[in-house]
Write a protein that holds these residues in place. Structure first.
Motif, PDB file in Angstrom:
ATOM      1  N   GLY A   1       0.591  -1.154   0.070  1.00 51.61           N
ATOM      2  CA  GLY A   1       0.027  -0.120   0.038  1.00 51.61           C
ATOM      3  C   GLY A   1       0.950   1.138   0.036  1.00 51.61           C
ATOM      4  N   VAL A   2       0.313   2.486  -0.373  1.00 50.34           N
ATOM      5  CA  VAL A   2       0.946   3.624  -0.337  1.00 50.34           C
ATOM      6  C   VAL A   2       0.577   4.445   0.907  1.00 50.34           C
ATOM      7  CG1 VAL A   2       1.287   3.997  -2.673  1.00 50.34           C
ATOM      8  CG2 VAL A   2      -0.587   4.862  -1.925  1.00 50.34           C
ATOM      9  N   PRO A   3       1.823   5.245   1.392  1.00 52.32           N
ATOM     10  CA  PRO A   3       1.360   5.960   2.771  1.00 52.32           C
ATOM     11  C   PRO A   3       0.422   7.095   2.160  1.00 52.32           C
ATOM     12  CG  PRO A   3       3.386   6.402   2.017  1.00 52.32           C
ATOM     13  CD  PRO A   3       3.163   5.194   1.219  1.00 52.32           C
ATOM     14  N   GLN A   4      -0.401   7.506   3.234  1.00 53.07           N
ATOM     15  CA  GLN A   4      -1.205   8.777   2.865  1.00 53.07           C
ATOM     16  C   GLN A   4      -0.532  10.018   3.126  1.00 53.07           C
ATOM     17  OE1 GLN A   4      -4.536   8.289   1.713  1.00 53.07           O
ATOM     18  NE2 GLN A   4      -3.666   6.119   1.628  1.00 53.07           N
ATOM     19  N   VAL A   5      -0.595  11.005   1.752  1.00 54.24           N
ATOM     20  CA  VAL A   5       0.453  12.055   2.078  1.00 54.24           C
ATOM     21  C   VAL A   5      -0.400  13.146   1.164  1.00 54.24           C
ATOM     22  CG1 VAL A   5       2.712  10.998   2.008  1.00 54.24           C
ATOM     23  CG2 VAL A   5       1.739  11.580   0.005  1.00 54.24           C
ATOM     24  N   LYS A   6      -0.153  14.397   1.584  1.00 50.54           N
ATOM     25  CA  LYS A   6      -0.812  15.453   0.844  1.00 50.54           C
ATOM     26  C   LYS A   6      -0.012  15.680  -0.569  1.00 50.54           C
ATOM     27  CE  LYS A   6      -2.244  20.260   1.013  1.00 50.54           C
ATOM     28  NZ  LYS A   6      -2.509  21.498   1.876  1.00 50.54           N
ATOM     29  N   VAL A   7      -0.491  15.311  -1.743  1.00 50.67           N
ATOM     30  CA  VAL A   7       0.307  15.544  -2.989  1.00 50.67           C
ATOM     31  C   VAL A   7       0.221  17.060  -3.419  1.00 50.67           C
ATOM     32  CG1 VAL A   7       0.370  14.814  -5.463  1.00 50.67           C
ATOM     33  CG2 VAL A   7      -0.385  13.149  -3.706  1.00 50.67           C
ATOM     34  N   GLN A   8       1.716  17.294  -3.632  1.00 46.26           N
ATOM     35  CA  GLN A   8       1.908  18.878  -4.386  1.00 46.26           C
ATOM     36  C   GLN A   8       2.228  18.634  -5.544  1.00 46.26           C
ATOM     37  OE1 GLN A   8       3.090  22.317  -2.095  1.00 46.26           O
ATOM     38  NE2 GLN A   8       3.837  20.910  -0.329  1.00 46.26           N
ATOM     39  N   SER A   9       3.050  17.684  -6.013  1.00 47.96           N
ATOM     40  CA  SER A   9       3.432  17.446  -7.420  1.00 47.96           C
ATOM     41  C   SER A   9       4.222  16.199  -7.590  1.00 47.96           C
ATOM     42  CB  SER A   9       4.757  18.576  -7.648  1.00 47.96           C
ATOM     43  OG  SER A   9       5.248  18.305  -8.821  1.00 47.96           O
ATOM     44  N   THR A  10       3.770  15.589  -8.693  1.00 55.12           N
ATOM     45  CA  THR A  10       4.303  14.282  -8.936  1.00 55.12           C
ATOM     46  C   THR A  10       5.559  14.351  -9.517  1.00 55.12           C
ATOM     47  OG1 THR A  10       3.001  13.757 -10.671  1.00 55.12           O
ATOM     48  CG2 THR A  10       2.235  13.070  -8.520  1.00 55.12           C
ATOM     49  N   VAL A  11       6.042  15.399 -10.142  1.00 47.30           N
ATOM     50  CA  VAL A  11       7.232  15.535 -10.862  1.00 47.30           C
ATOM     51  C   VAL A  11       8.478  14.834 -10.179  1.00 47.30           C
ATOM     52  CG1 VAL A  11       8.791  16.962 -12.040  1.00 47.30           C
ATOM     53  CG2 VAL A  11       6.560  17.622 -11.841  1.00 47.30           C
ATOM     54  N   GLY A  12       9.112  14.017 -10.846  1.00 46.24           N
ATOM     55  CA  GLY A  12      10.155  13.270 -10.055  1.00 46.24           C
ATOM     56  C   GLY A  12       9.941  12.316  -9.123  1.00 46.24           C
ATOM     57  N   ALA A  13       8.691  11.794  -8.993  1.00 45.58           N
ATOM     58  CA  ALA A  13       8.435  10.584  -7.966  1.00 45.58           C
ATOM     59  C   ALA A  13       8.695   9.510  -8.526  1.00 45.58           C
ATOM     60  CB  ALA A  13       6.957  10.807  -7.836  1.00 45.58           C
ATOM     61  N   GLY A  14       8.821   9.173  -9.924  1.00 43.65           N
ATOM     62  CA  GLY A  14       9.384   7.855 -10.518  1.00 43.65           C
ATOM     63  C   GLY A  14      10.836   7.752 -10.460  1.00 43.65           C
ATOM     64  N   ASP A  15      11.500   8.818 -10.675  1.00 47.43           N
ATOM     65  CA  ASP A  15      12.905   9.004 -10.546  1.00 47.43           C
ATOM     66  C   ASP A  15      13.421   8.763  -8.824  1.00 47.43           C
ATOM     67  OD1 ASP A  15      13.029   9.482 -13.095  1.00 47.43           O
ATOM     68  OD2 ASP A  15      13.115  11.791 -12.817  1.00 47.43           O
ATOM     69  N   SER A  16      12.589   9.197  -7.926  1.00 45.84           N
ATOM     70  CA  SER A  16      12.901   9.222  -6.463  1.00 45.84           C
ATOM     71  C   SER A  16      12.739   7.675  -6.265  1.00 45.84           C
ATOM     72  CB  SER A  16      12.022  10.097  -5.669  1.00 45.84           C
ATOM     73  OG  SER A  16      12.341  11.340  -6.177  1.00 45.84           O
ATOM     74  N   PHE A  17      11.607   6.961  -6.785  1.00 44.43           N
ATOM     75  CA  PHE A  17      11.336   5.497  -6.601  1.00 44.43           C
ATOM     76  C   PHE A  17      12.506   4.683  -7.132  1.00 44.43           C
ATOM     77  CE2 PHE A  17      10.080   1.325  -7.972  1.00 44.43           C
ATOM     78  CZ  PHE A  17       8.870   1.012  -7.057  1.00 44.43           C
ATOM     79  N   LEU A  18      13.156   5.005  -8.204  1.00 46.62           N
ATOM     80  CA  LEU A  18      14.382   4.348  -8.684  1.00 46.62           C
ATOM     81  C   LEU A  18      15.461   4.650  -7.951  1.00 46.62           C
ATOM     82  CD1 LEU A  18      14.277   4.409 -12.582  1.00 46.62           C
ATOM     83  CD2 LEU A  18      13.388   2.431 -11.006  1.00 46.62           C
ATOM     84  N   GLY A  19      15.647   5.842  -7.279  1.00 49.82           N
ATOM     85  CA  GLY A  19      16.904   6.173  -6.774  1.00 49.82           C
ATOM     86  C   GLY A  19      17.017   5.482  -5.234  1.00 49.82           C
ATOM     87  N   ALA A  20      15.871   5.425  -4.790  1.00 49.29           N
ATOM     88  CA  ALA A  20      15.685   4.634  -3.535  1.00 49.29           C
ATOM     89  C   ALA A  20      16.090   3.197  -3.563  1.00 49.29           C
ATOM     90  CB  ALA A  20      14.406   4.894  -2.813  1.00 49.29           C
ATOM     91  N   PHE A  21      15.365   2.661  -4.630  1.00 51.28           N
ATOM     92  CA  PHE A  21      15.380   1.324  -4.862  1.00 51.28           C
ATOM     93  C   PHE A  21      16.740   0.864  -5.358  1.00 51.28           C
ATOM     94  CE2 PHE A  21      15.408  -2.760  -6.894  1.00 51.28           C
ATOM     95  CZ  PHE A  21      14.117  -3.460  -6.519  1.00 51.28           C
ATOM     96  N   VAL A  22      17.588   1.494  -5.921  1.00 51.51           N
ATOM     97  CA  VAL A  22      18.688   1.068  -6.457  1.00 51.51           C
ATOM     98  C   VAL A  22      19.664   1.040  -5.294  1.00 51.51           C
ATOM     99  CG1 VAL A  22      19.642   3.161  -7.163  1.00 51.51           C
ATOM    100  CG2 VAL A  22      20.683   0.974  -8.273  1.00 51.51           C
ATOM    101  N   LEU A  23      19.752   2.398  -4.395  1.00 48.56           N
ATOM    102  CA  LEU A  23      20.541   2.698  -3.330  1.00 48.56           C
ATOM    103  C   LEU A  23      20.450   1.206  -2.208  1.00 48.56           C
ATOM    104  CD1 LEU A  23      22.324   4.099  -1.487  1.00 48.56           C
ATOM    105  CD2 LEU A  23      20.292   5.489  -0.859  1.00 48.56           C
TER     106      LEU A  23
END
Length: 311
Positions: free
Chosen positions: A242-264
């Protein structure tokens, strides 16, 4: 920690601002503007660094915007290799409409690369790939670069016993998958194109992700399902989160952040489920930030803890 290299062939100088309403044929007075060095692989490297790791970011740069891009990325003290090109680095423009909360994103076409330029980029990547490490090739290909460019990068990675992560779309993604990559993160539509089917249900999408793994096209397939959470298909099976409940302001860069955390997390030696949890947390943390801002470490760690509690 195993070393990480990221590649961005078509980076962008990200410009973001806001205005009350977007109206055609009117001058729209905007608020303060923000400049960020953007593009898939660059953002992945920036997130890796924000979360306490380090990655070498290889990117192309040219013209006045390329020089501005270089200054911004150097200010973050990120290890980089800039590949010079004749054309000017592209820009992307994001406008938040304050009156409605809508966001408008304008992505310009990148400069055309000559064959000697993209070959030089490929050569530099080949010389820089860390043996036994990770390569993240992310973002669109600019004009002039062949569709099999990321497939060539994947072959170079295999030659150095490195795992290759590819985040792109269309023919470039299909060609890379023919080589067999470590991880891909297609959208539901892109996944349907890859398996040649219309994926109209969540289960169809999960089955299609598992099919890519079964084919040997990718060891891991990450699939986000919006408010329904995210799915990771791998040779070990299916992981739902599941995804945590957050107040979304902008999804720009969210996919890149996903990959960054995963590969790290993977490079640090953590298991896939831990890396997946960190990835979902980082994507959600980035969605909490305005415009083109990326995630903050404290937010990622807090959301990771929340996801552990939800498990």
């Amino acid at each position: 920690m195993r070393p990480i290299l990221t590649l961005t062939v078509n980076p962008a100088l990200d410009v973001s601002t806001s205005t009350e309403h977007v109206v055609s044929e009117h001058k729209m007075r905007c608020g303060r503007s923000r400049l960020d060095p953007g593009g898939g692989g660059v953002n992945v490297a920036r997130v890796v660094q924000r979360l306490g790791g380090q990655a070498l970011a290889v990117y192309t740069a040219g013209g006045p915007t390329g020089e501005a891009f270089r200054r911004l990325i150097e200010a973050e003290r990120l290890p980089t290799l800039a590949v010079p090109i004749q054309g000017s680095t592209r820009e992307s423009f994001t406008v938040d409409e304050n009156g409605t909360g809508k966001q408008f994103r304008f992505v310009l076409e990148g400069p055309e690369l000559s064959e000697p330029e993209w070959q030089n980029c490929l050569n530099i990547v080949g010389e820089s790939i860390p043996v036994g490490g990770y390569v993240v090739a992310s973002g669109s290909l600019p004009p002039g670069v062949p569709d099999d460019f990321y497939a060539r990068v994947t072959r170079l990675a295999h030659g150095r016993d490195a795992r290759c992560i590819v985040d792109t779309s269309g023919p470039a993604l299909a060609a890379a998958l023919e080589e067999g990559v470590y991880l891909v993160k297609p959208s539901g539509r892109e996944l349907g194109e890859l398996v040649g089917a219309t994926l109209d249900t969540e289960q169809n999408k999960i089955d299609a992700a598992a099919e890519l793994v079964a084919r040997g096209s990718a060891e891991v397939v990450a699939l986000t399902l919006g408010g329904a959470g995210a799915v990771l298909a791998s040779t070990s099976g299916i992981i739902r989160l599941g995804v945590p409940q957050v107040k979304v302001q902008s999804t720009v860069g969210a996919g890149d952040s996903f990959l960054g955390a995963f590969v790290l997390r993977i490079a640090q030696g953590h298991p896939v489920d831990r890396a997946f949890r960190a990835a979902v947390a980082a994507g959600s943390a980035t969605a909490m930030t305005p415009a083109t801002e990326l995630c903050h470490r404290a937010d990622v760690e807090r959301l990771e803890a929340e996801l552990v509690a939800l498990a």
